[in-house]
Motif scaffolding. Structure first.
Motif, PDB file in Angstrom:
ATOM      1  N   ALA A  16       0.850  -1.195   0.000  1.00  0.00           N
ATOM      2  CA  ALA A  16       0.000   0.000   0.000  1.00  0.00           C
ATOM      3  C   ALA A  16       0.883   1.242   0.000  1.00  0.00           C
ATOM      4  CB  ALA A  16      -0.903  -0.008   1.226  1.00  0.00           C
ATOM      5  N   THR A  17       0.488   2.274  -0.766  1.00  0.00           N
ATOM      6  CA  THR A  17       1.319   3.477  -0.824  1.00  0.00           C
ATOM      7  C   THR A  17       0.736   4.611   0.018  1.00  0.00           C
ATOM      8  OG1 THR A  17       0.223   3.995  -2.902  1.00  0.00           O
ATOM      9  CG2 THR A  17       2.397   2.993  -3.051  1.00  0.00           C
ATOM     10  N   THR A  18      -0.512   4.440   0.518  1.00  0.00           N
ATOM     11  CA  THR A  18      -1.047   5.421   1.475  1.00  0.00           C
ATOM     12  C   THR A  18      -1.503   4.683   2.716  1.00  0.00           C
ATOM     13  OG1 THR A  18      -3.187   5.253   0.382  1.00  0.00           O
ATOM     14  CG2 THR A  18      -1.838   7.183  -0.172  1.00  0.00           C
ATOM     15  N   CYS A  19      -1.446   5.384   3.865  1.00  0.00           N
ATOM     16  CA  CYS A  19      -1.825   4.758   5.132  1.00  0.00           C
ATOM     17  C   CYS A  19      -3.347   4.685   5.236  1.00  0.00           C
ATOM     18  CB  CYS A  19      -1.248   5.558   6.291  1.00  0.00           C
ATOM     19  SG  CYS A  19      -1.926   5.057   7.876  1.00  0.00           S
ATOM     20  N   PRO A  20      -3.911   3.493   5.554  1.00  0.00           N
ATOM     21  CA  PRO A  20      -5.360   3.389   5.689  1.00  0.00           C
ATOM     22  C   PRO A  20      -5.876   4.092   6.951  1.00  0.00           C
ATOM     23  CG  PRO A  20      -4.321   1.294   6.208  1.00  0.00           C
ATOM     24  CD  PRO A  20      -3.230   2.201   5.754  1.00  0.00           C
ATOM     25  N   GLY A  21      -4.946   4.409   7.882  1.00  0.00           N
ATOM     26  CA  GLY A  21      -5.351   5.061   9.127  1.00  0.00           C
ATOM     27  C   GLY A  21      -5.464   6.575   8.974  1.00  0.00           C
ATOM     28  N   CYS A  22      -4.368   7.215   8.544  1.00  0.00           N
ATOM     29  CA  CYS A  22      -4.353   8.676   8.489  1.00  0.00           C
ATOM     30  C   CYS A  22      -4.364   9.198   7.055  1.00  0.00           C
ATOM     31  CB  CYS A  22      -3.144   9.229   9.254  1.00  0.00           C
ATOM     32  SG  CYS A  22      -1.564   8.713   8.555  1.00  0.00           S
ATOM     33  N   GLY A  23      -4.287   8.313   6.081  1.00  0.00           N
ATOM     34  CA  GLY A  23      -4.382   8.741   4.693  1.00  0.00           C
ATOM     35  C   GLY A  23      -3.134   9.408   4.133  1.00  0.00           C
ATOM     36  N   THR A  24      -2.065   9.473   4.919  1.00  0.00           N
ATOM     37  CA  THR A  24      -0.831  10.112   4.452  1.00  0.00           C
ATOM     38  C   THR A  24      -0.133   9.212   3.427  1.00  0.00           C
ATOM     39  OG1 THR A  24      -0.617  10.787   6.745  1.00  0.00           O
ATOM     40  CG2 THR A  24       1.210  11.337   5.285  1.00  0.00           C
ATOM     41  N   SER A  25       0.501   9.837   2.423  1.00  0.00           N
ATOM     42  CA  SER A  25       1.275   9.046   1.455  1.00  0.00           C
ATOM     43  C   SER A  25       2.490   8.461   2.156  1.00  0.00           C
ATOM     44  CB  SER A  25       1.725   9.941   0.300  1.00  0.00           C
ATOM     45  OG  SER A  25       2.688   9.224  -0.455  1.00  0.00           O
ATOM     46  N   LEU A  26       2.744   7.195   1.886  1.00  0.00           N
ATOM     47  CA  LEU A  26       3.866   6.520   2.536  1.00  0.00           C
ATOM     48  C   LEU A  26       5.136   6.619   1.704  1.00  0.00           C
ATOM     49  CD1 LEU A  26       1.823   3.418   3.647  1.00  0.00           C
ATOM     50  CD2 LEU A  26       2.749   5.170   5.163  1.00  0.00           C
ATOM     51  N   LEU A  27       5.050   7.245   0.521  1.00  0.00           N
ATOM     52  CA  LEU A  27       6.235   7.408  -0.326  1.00  0.00           C
ATOM     53  C   LEU A  27       6.910   8.724   0.061  1.00  0.00           C
ATOM     54  CD1 LEU A  27       4.577   6.309  -3.677  1.00  0.00           C
ATOM     55  CD2 LEU A  27       6.035   4.943  -2.189  1.00  0.00           C
ATOM     56  N   ARG A  28       7.868   8.634   0.965  1.00  0.00           N
ATOM     57  CA  ARG A  28       8.521   9.842   1.487  1.00  0.00           C
ATOM     58  C   ARG A  28       9.850  10.071   0.780  1.00  0.00           C
ATOM     59  NH1 ARG A  28       9.415   8.410   7.384  1.00  0.00           N
ATOM     60  NH2 ARG A  28       9.747   6.351   6.466  1.00  0.00           N
ATOM     61  N   GLU A  29      10.044  11.308   0.324  1.00  0.00           N
ATOM     62  CA  GLU A  29      11.305  11.654  -0.349  1.00  0.00           C
ATOM     63  C   GLU A  29      12.424  11.725   0.687  1.00  0.00           C
ATOM     64  OE1 GLU A  29      12.010  12.188  -3.713  1.00  0.00           O
ATOM     65  OE2 GLU A  29      10.024  11.264  -3.904  1.00  0.00           O
ATOM     66  N   ALA A  30      13.587  11.235   0.305  1.00  0.00           N
ATOM     67  CA  ALA A  30      14.730  11.293   1.216  1.00  0.00           C
ATOM     68  C   ALA A  30      15.353  12.685   1.144  1.00  0.00           C
ATOM     69  CB  ALA A  30      15.760  10.241   0.837  1.00  0.00           C
ATOM     70  N   THR A  31      15.758  13.227   2.312  1.00  0.00           N
ATOM     71  CA  THR A  31      16.473  14.504   2.314  1.00  0.00           C
ATOM     72  C   THR A  31      17.934  14.218   2.000  1.00  0.00           C
ATOM     73  OG1 THR A  31      16.220  14.208   4.693  1.00  0.00           O
ATOM     74  CG2 THR A  31      15.179  16.144   3.721  1.00  0.00           C
ATOM     75  N   PRO A  32      18.537  14.934   1.033  1.00  0.00           N
ATOM     76  CA  PRO A  32      19.924  14.657   0.661  1.00  0.00           C
ATOM     77  C   PRO A  32      20.842  14.724   1.887  1.00  0.00           C
ATOM     78  CG  PRO A  32      18.925  16.251  -0.832  1.00  0.00           C
ATOM     79  CD  PRO A  32      17.963  16.060   0.290  1.00  0.00           C
ATOM     80  N   GLN A  33      21.828  13.836   1.900  1.00  0.00           N
ATOM     81  CA  GLN A  33      22.834  13.757   2.960  1.00  0.00           C
ATOM     82  C   GLN A  33      22.285  13.336   4.322  1.00  0.00           C
ATOM     83  OE1 GLN A  33      24.286  16.530   0.661  1.00  0.00           O
ATOM     84  NE2 GLN A  33      25.373  14.638   0.183  1.00  0.00           N
ATOM     85  N   SER A  34      21.017  12.895   4.390  1.00  0.00           N
ATOM     86  CA  SER A  34      20.514  12.467   5.694  1.00  0.00           C
ATOM     87  C   SER A  34      20.969  11.020   5.933  1.00  0.00           C
ATOM     88  CB  SER A  34      18.993  12.568   5.760  1.00  0.00           C
ATOM     89  OG  SER A  34      18.411  11.301   5.488  1.00  0.00           O
ATOM     90  N   ALA A  35      21.001  10.625   7.196  1.00  0.00           N
ATOM     91  CA  ALA A  35      21.482   9.273   7.530  1.00  0.00           C
ATOM     92  C   ALA A  35      20.375   8.237   7.421  1.00  0.00           C
ATOM     93  CB  ALA A  35      22.048   9.275   8.949  1.00  0.00           C
ATOM     94  N   GLU A  36      19.156   8.656   7.173  1.00  0.00           N
ATOM     95  CA  GLU A  36      18.035   7.714   7.114  1.00  0.00           C
ATOM     96  C   GLU A  36      18.176   6.769   5.926  1.00  0.00           C
ATOM     97  OE1 GLU A  36      13.846   8.688   8.522  1.00  0.00           O
ATOM     98  OE2 GLU A  36      14.599  10.630   7.854  1.00  0.00           O
TER      99      GLU A  36
END
Ligand SMILES: [Zn+2]
Ligand SMILES: [Zn+2]
Ligand SMILES: [Zn+2]
Length: 289
Positions: A16-36
């Motif tokens: 699933a690409t959106t959360c069935p609970g809060c409806g937020t998109s689960l496809l999150r862009e990575a911030t450059p140079q972040s450690a995540e």
């Protein structure tokens, strides 16, 4: 197993690409140079979970739930499209047809093992092995019964005492063999698969004992030939051993070498052990003479 939504903790179905609970998109862009950690397939997206099979970080779009209820990445999911063996389709085919089709598949197409589902319950694996032992038990039981009912006539020709072999002994022997044969076959399968599994584990196999038990049970399909007079007892063990190498290799997804070791180390060791005991016995007896 489910993944919690990173925003509201609501469980998400893999894929699933959106959360069935809060409806937020689960496809999150990575911030450059972040450690995540980012998705192994989409380097610009943040990873949502780790693949249970290969350990790759994967984004929401790249996750799947497999038949074992594990969260896997899309590549592992594509590789895992296991076809069920006929034996796994007993409900649709009927037990006997499922058994017969599996016997044919194992004997004549052992190269298809890598495409088959590796997991199966211990009970259904043992049932397969037991069914393979039935024809040999019937032939064995019948020949004992025939022999035992023939013996009194042989004896009576020279000597009229017919009571030397009771008439019930033949049928009793048949029943005993029909019960003991399958039981011994089940016990033998568990013991042999256990010993083989130790060897396979030393060879680096990661899948559990049930996979070895299943492979060992299926590789007993050629034992059906044990019921064929004269040649059967010689052909069956060799054919069974070849099938077992294919089965261990295919269901454990391991190398030929490890599969071969898994099949041969225990029988060879027990041969050496028995041979050793036999030799020392002969020597001890010889010493007494
Ligand atoms: Zn949510
Ligand atoms: Zn992705
Ligand atoms: Zn994976």
């Amino acid at each position: 197993m489910n993944i919690p939504c990173p925003y509201c903790q609501h469980p998400i179905t893999p894929g699933a690409t959106t959360c069935p609970g809060c409806g937020t998109s689960l496809l999150r862009e990575a911030t450059p140079q972040s450690a995540e950690p980012t998705c192994g397939y989409h380097p610009r997206r943040l990873s949502l979970a780790i693949c249970d099979r290969c350990g790759t970080f994967a984004c929401a779009e790249c996750l799947r739930l497999n038949s074992r209820q594990e969260v896997v990445c899309q590549r592992c999911h594509a590789l895992e499209q296991d076809t069920p063996l006929p034996w796994d389709l007993r409900e649709e085919l009927g037990t006997f047809t499922a058994w017969w089709k599996t016997v044919v598949a194992v004997m004549f197409h052992p190269d298809t093992f890598p495409t088959f589902r590796p997991e199966g319950s211990a009970g259904e694996s043992l049932l397969f092995a037991v069914l393979c032992a039935v024809p040999t038990s019937i032939v064995g039981g019948l020949s004992y019964m025939g022999f035992l009912s023939f013996v009194p006539y042989l004896l009576s020709s020279g000597n009229p005492s017919r009571d030397s072999v009771p008439s019930w002994l033949g049928p009793a022997m048949f029943v005993a063999i029909m019960i003991l044969g399958p039981l011994l076959s089940a016990a033998y399968t568990v013991i042999q698969a256990g010993l083989d599994h130790l060897v396979l584990k030393m060879g680096g196999v990661t899948r559990g004992f049930q996979v070895t038990l299943r492979a060992n049970a299926f590789s007993q399909a050629p034992w059906l030939l044990g019921a064929v007079p004269c040649i059967g007892p010689y052909v069956a063990p060799v054919w069974g051993l070849v099938a077992r190498v294919f089965a261990y290799r295919g269901l454990h997804r391991t190398s030929w070498g490890v599969a071969l070791a898994g099949c041969l180390v225990t029988p060879l060791l027990s041969c050496c052990l028995c041979g050793g005991i036999y030799l020392s016995l002969i020597r001890t007896l010889g010493g007494f003479n």
